[in-house]
Design an enzyme around this catalytic site. Structure first.
Site, PDB file in Angstrom:
ATOM      1  N   SER A   1       0.848  -1.197   0.000  1.00 47.74           N
ATOM      2  CA  SER A   1       0.000   0.000   0.000  1.00 47.74           C
ATOM      3  C   SER A   1       0.877   1.238   0.000  1.00 47.74           C
ATOM      4  O   SER A   1       0.376   2.335  -0.118  1.00 47.74           O
ATOM      5  CB  SER A   1      -0.864   0.091   1.253  1.00 47.74           C
ATOM      6  OG  SER A   1      -1.101  -1.122   1.830  1.00 47.74           O
TER       7      SER A   1
ATOM      8  N   HIS B   1      -2.679  -4.100  -6.113  1.00 47.47           N
ATOM      9  CA  HIS B   1      -3.121  -3.766  -4.754  1.00 47.47           C
ATOM     10  C   HIS B   1      -4.582  -4.128  -4.526  1.00 47.47           C
ATOM     11  O   HIS B   1      -5.485  -3.503  -5.086  1.00 47.47           O
ATOM     12  CB  HIS B   1      -2.881  -2.257  -4.523  1.00 47.47           C
ATOM     13  CG  HIS B   1      -3.221  -1.800  -3.147  1.00 47.47           C
ATOM     14  ND1 HIS B   1      -3.818  -0.587  -2.888  1.00 47.47           N
ATOM     15  CD2 HIS B   1      -3.050  -2.395  -1.946  1.00 47.47           C
ATOM     16  CE1 HIS B   1      -3.990  -0.457  -1.584  1.00 47.47           C
ATOM     17  NE2 HIS B   1      -3.547  -1.534  -0.990  1.00 47.47           N
TER      18      HIS B   1
ATOM     19  N   GLU C   1      -6.072  -2.093  -7.539  1.00 45.69           N
ATOM     20  CA  GLU C   1      -5.311  -1.005  -8.174  1.00 45.69           C
ATOM     21  C   GLU C   1      -4.081  -1.616  -8.847  1.00 45.69           C
ATOM     22  O   GLU C   1      -3.376  -2.431  -8.241  1.00 45.69           O
ATOM     23  CB  GLU C   1      -4.844   0.022  -7.138  1.00 45.69           C
ATOM     24  CG  GLU C   1      -5.956   0.899  -6.609  1.00 45.69           C
ATOM     25  CD  GLU C   1      -5.476   1.857  -5.515  1.00 45.69           C
ATOM     26  OE1 GLU C   1      -5.868   3.036  -5.557  1.00 45.69           O
ATOM     27  OE2 GLU C   1      -4.731   1.430  -4.604  1.00 45.69           O
TER      28      GLU C   1
ATOM     29  N   ASN D   1      -5.997   4.931  -1.121  1.00 45.31           N
ATOM     30  CA  ASN D   1      -5.454   5.326   0.183  1.00 45.31           C
ATOM     31  C   ASN D   1      -5.174   6.815   0.275  1.00 45.31           C
ATOM     32  O   ASN D   1      -5.246   7.399   1.355  1.00 45.31           O
ATOM     33  CB  ASN D   1      -4.186   4.535   0.509  1.00 45.31           C
ATOM     34  CG  ASN D   1      -4.513   3.145   1.018  1.00 45.31           C
ATOM     35  OD1 ASN D   1      -5.591   2.915   1.571  1.00 45.31           O
ATOM     36  ND2 ASN D   1      -3.611   2.206   0.818  1.00 45.31           N
TER      37      ASN D   1
HETATM   38  C1  LIG Z   1      -5.207  -0.180   3.619  1.00 47.31           C
HETATM   39  C2  LIG Z   1      -5.233  -1.024   2.353  1.00 47.31           C
HETATM   40  O1  LIG Z   1      -4.072  -0.734   1.593  1.00 47.31           O
HETATM   41  C3  LIG Z   1      -6.439  -0.764   1.493  1.00 47.31           C
HETATM   42  C4  LIG Z   1      -7.692  -1.304   2.114  1.00 47.31           C
HETATM   43  O2  LIG Z   1      -7.865  -2.495   2.266  1.00 47.31           O
HETATM   44  S1  LIG Z   1      -8.805  -0.136   2.563  1.00 47.31           S
HETATM   45  C5  LIG Z   1     -10.159  -1.060   3.206  1.00 47.31           C
HETATM   46  C6  LIG Z   1     -11.173  -1.398   2.152  1.00 47.31           C
HETATM   47  N1  LIG Z   1     -12.285  -2.117   2.773  1.00 47.31           N
HETATM   48  C7  LIG Z   1     -13.416  -1.504   3.162  1.00 47.31           C
HETATM   49  O3  LIG Z   1     -13.589  -0.309   2.978  1.00 47.31           O
HETATM   50  C8  LIG Z   1     -14.393  -2.400   3.869  1.00 47.31           C
HETATM   51  C9  LIG Z   1     -15.699  -1.695   4.089  1.00 47.31           C
HETATM   52  N2  LIG Z   1     -16.648  -2.638   4.703  1.00 47.31           N
HETATM   53  C10 LIG Z   1     -17.345  -3.539   3.980  1.00 47.31           C
HETATM   54  O4  LIG Z   1     -17.279  -3.597   2.762  1.00 47.31           O
HETATM   55  C11 LIG Z   1     -18.244  -4.452   4.757  1.00 47.31           C
HETATM   56  O5  LIG Z   1     -18.523  -3.856   5.998  1.00 47.31           O
HETATM   57  C12 LIG Z   1     -17.622  -5.883   4.998  1.00 47.31           C
HETATM   58  C13 LIG Z   1     -17.559  -6.622   3.664  1.00 47.31           C
HETATM   59  C14 LIG Z   1     -16.237  -5.829   5.625  1.00 47.31           C
HETATM   60  C15 LIG Z   1     -18.509  -6.630   5.954  1.00 47.31           C
HETATM   61  O6  LIG Z   1     -19.812  -6.563   5.460  1.00 47.31           O
HETATM   62  P1  LIG Z   1     -21.080  -6.659   6.410  1.00 47.31           P
HETATM   63  O7  LIG Z   1     -22.287  -6.673   5.541  1.00 47.31           O
HETATM   64  O8  LIG Z   1     -20.964  -5.641   7.477  1.00 47.31           O
HETATM   65  O9  LIG Z   1     -20.873  -7.993   7.187  1.00 47.31           O
HETATM   66  P2  LIG Z   1     -21.126  -9.457   6.743  1.00 47.31           P
HETATM   67  O10 LIG Z   1     -22.589  -9.711   6.513  1.00 47.31           O
HETATM   68  O11 LIG Z   1     -20.442 -10.266   7.780  1.00 47.31           O
HETATM   69  O12 LIG Z   1     -20.329  -9.603   5.394  1.00 47.31           O
HETATM   70  C16 LIG Z   1     -20.873  -9.332   4.119  1.00 47.31           C
HETATM   71  C17 LIG Z   1     -20.372 -10.375   3.191  1.00 47.31           C
HETATM   72  O13 LIG Z   1     -18.940 -10.337   3.089  1.00 47.31           O
HETATM   73  C18 LIG Z   1     -18.395 -11.598   3.504  1.00 47.31           C
HETATM   74  N3  LIG Z   1     -17.196 -11.323   4.299  1.00 47.31           N
HETATM   75  C19 LIG Z   1     -17.047 -10.408   5.265  1.00 47.31           C
HETATM   76  N4  LIG Z   1     -15.806 -10.427   5.752  1.00 47.31           N
HETATM   77  C20 LIG Z   1     -15.162 -11.405   5.078  1.00 47.31           C
HETATM   78  C21 LIG Z   1     -13.847 -11.910   5.118  1.00 47.31           C
HETATM   79  N5  LIG Z   1     -12.922 -11.429   5.950  1.00 47.31           N
HETATM   80  N6  LIG Z   1     -13.547 -12.895   4.273  1.00 47.31           N
HETATM   81  C22 LIG Z   1     -14.443 -13.410   3.426  1.00 47.31           C
HETATM   82  N7  LIG Z   1     -15.696 -12.952   3.320  1.00 47.31           N
HETATM   83  C23 LIG Z   1     -16.050 -11.973   4.155  1.00 47.31           C
HETATM   84  C24 LIG Z   1     -19.442 -12.257   4.345  1.00 47.31           C
HETATM   85  O14 LIG Z   1     -19.334 -13.661   4.273  1.00 47.31           O
HETATM   86  C25 LIG Z   1     -20.715 -11.752   3.713  1.00 47.31           C
HETATM   87  O15 LIG Z   1     -21.052 -12.468   2.570  1.00 47.31           O
HETATM   88  P3  LIG Z   1     -22.568 -13.001   2.328  1.00 47.31           P
HETATM   89  O16 LIG Z   1     -23.488 -12.052   2.986  1.00 47.31           O
HETATM   90  O17 LIG Z   1     -22.698 -13.009   0.836  1.00 47.31           O
HETATM   91  O18 LIG Z   1     -22.552 -14.337   2.923  1.00 47.31           O
END
Ligand SMILES: C[C@H](O)CC(=O)SCCNC(=O)CCNC(=O)[C@H](O)C(C)(C)COP(=O)(O)OP(=O)(O)OC[C@H]1O[C@@H](n2cnc3c(N)ncnc32)[C@H](O)[C@@H]1OP(=O)(O)O
Length: 286
Positions: free
Chosen positions: A121, A142, A154, A193
């Site tokens: 990142s 990424h 990315e 980011n």
């Molecule tokens: C810093 C780095 O360089 C860059 C980054 O990574 S920045 C971060 C980017 N990520 C984000 O912004 C995450 C934002 N949050 C989200 O998209 C959602 O809240 C989330 C997907 C994490 C969780 O979703 P949410 O609806 O709250 O919970 P939940 O119902 O448990 O999960 C939704 C689906 O994702 C799946 N899921 C959640 N976490 C998971 C994981 N760690 N692994 C696999 N699947 C996952 C669940 O199984 C579920 O699938 P389904 O409903 O089809 O069975």
């Protein structure tokens, strides 16, 4: 047709395991490398548990799960990645560690046009590229956390990356993995980011200043702006150490105060409160 069928993933933490799962589910032969047997076992169970979870949720059949598991192999020896067409490095955000891995991979990969990708990142891709004898075949790929769920990847060419490497990587990401890709220059933070980190740091400053409770800050963005999770929850998901390290590299590059991690965040990292992965961050996790 893609010419990439055998993929290596170095590192099986939360990102590496997710990337390996995405690749194996897409039909690729995936070999995962970790440094120690213990880390490998932890990563392997993380990946297997996730596959069982998606099977239970009905997203893949038991036959698909078993076929995916067949396509996965694990090793603690980077030499066993020799026959890979593409290797994605997803280890800790430490430039020295990544440089050493890139140098070893450069020596062991037998296919002359094998691609060396980093999920970094924050580390300049050009530094990794020039540490190898194939700087035209090194780029950033990424993924976002959780890699199994987030649709974006990315693609970051270094100044040395060839158009052919970029094209082959894009084909893999979009057509084989089914992800959406965007291209970004090799600048700290890339696209996402660069926008996300100042927002997360602002939320921490707001909490630190006592403007609102953590739940109210998160609910504000979830209910007010339809974000799937508020900024403090998201920082916990990403890992507070990762947020600090990405912010530090952006601050180093641009010297903009908005990229400077606030004292509270630094102290939480020093205390080992890194978010979900350690069971405590802005929230606690069972
Ligand atoms: C810093 C780095 O360089 C860059 C980054 O990574 S920045 C971060 C980017 N990520 C984000 O912004 C995450 C934002 N949050 C989200 O998209 C959602 O809240 C989330 C997907 C994490 C969780 O979703 P949410 O609806 O709250 O919970 P939940 O119902 O448990 O999960 C939704 C689906 O994702 C799946 N899921 C959640 N976490 C998971 C994981 N760690 N692994 C696999 N699947 C996952 C669940 O199984 C579920 O699938 P389904 O409903 O089809 O069975």
């Amino acid at each position: 047709m893609t010419d990439i069928e055998r993929v290596g993933v170095v590192g099986c933490g939360q990102m590496g395991a997710g990337i390996a799962e995405v690749c194996a589910r897409a039909g690729l032969d995936v070999r995962v490398a970790e440094t120690t047997g213990e880390a490998l076992e932890l990563g392997r169970s993380r990946l297997i548990n996730s596959l069982h979870h998606v099977t239970e949720r009905g997203k893949i059949s038991e036959a698909e799960r078993d076929a995916t598991l067949e396509r996965l192999s694990f090793t603690t020896d980077l030499g066993e990645l020799a026959d890979r067409d593409l290797v994605i490095e997803a280890v800790v955000e430490n430039e020295q560690v990544k440089l050493e891995i890139f140098q070893v991979l450069d020596q062991v990969l037998t296919r002359p046009d094998a691609i060396l990708a980093s999920n970094t990142s924050s580390i300049p891709l050009v530094n990794l590229a020039v540490a190898t004898t194939r700087p035209q075949q090194v780029l950033g790929v990424h993924f976002f956390n959780p890699a199994q769920v987030q649709n974006l990847v990315e693609l970051i060419p270094a100044l040395t990356t060839s158009e052919e490497t970029l094209r082959r990587s894009e084909d893999l990401v979009v057509r084989v993995l089914g992800k959406h890709s965007i291209r970004a220059q090799d600048r700290s933070g890339f696209v996402v980011n660069a926008l996300l980190i100042p927002y997360l740091l602002s939320a921490v400053r707001m909490f630190e200043a006592g403007v609102a409770a953590r739940e109210d800050i998160d609910n504000g963005m979830e209910q007010g702006c339809a974000h799937p999770m508020g900024p403090l929850k998201l920082a916990d998901l990403i890992g507070l150490d990762t947020v600090v390290s990405v912010a530090a590299s952006m601050y180093e590059e641009y010297k903009e105060p908005l990229y400077a991690a606030p004292p509270l965040l630094q102290r939480m990292v020093s205390a080992g409160r890194l978010g979900r992965k350690t069971g405590a961050g802005f929230y606690t996790y069972g």
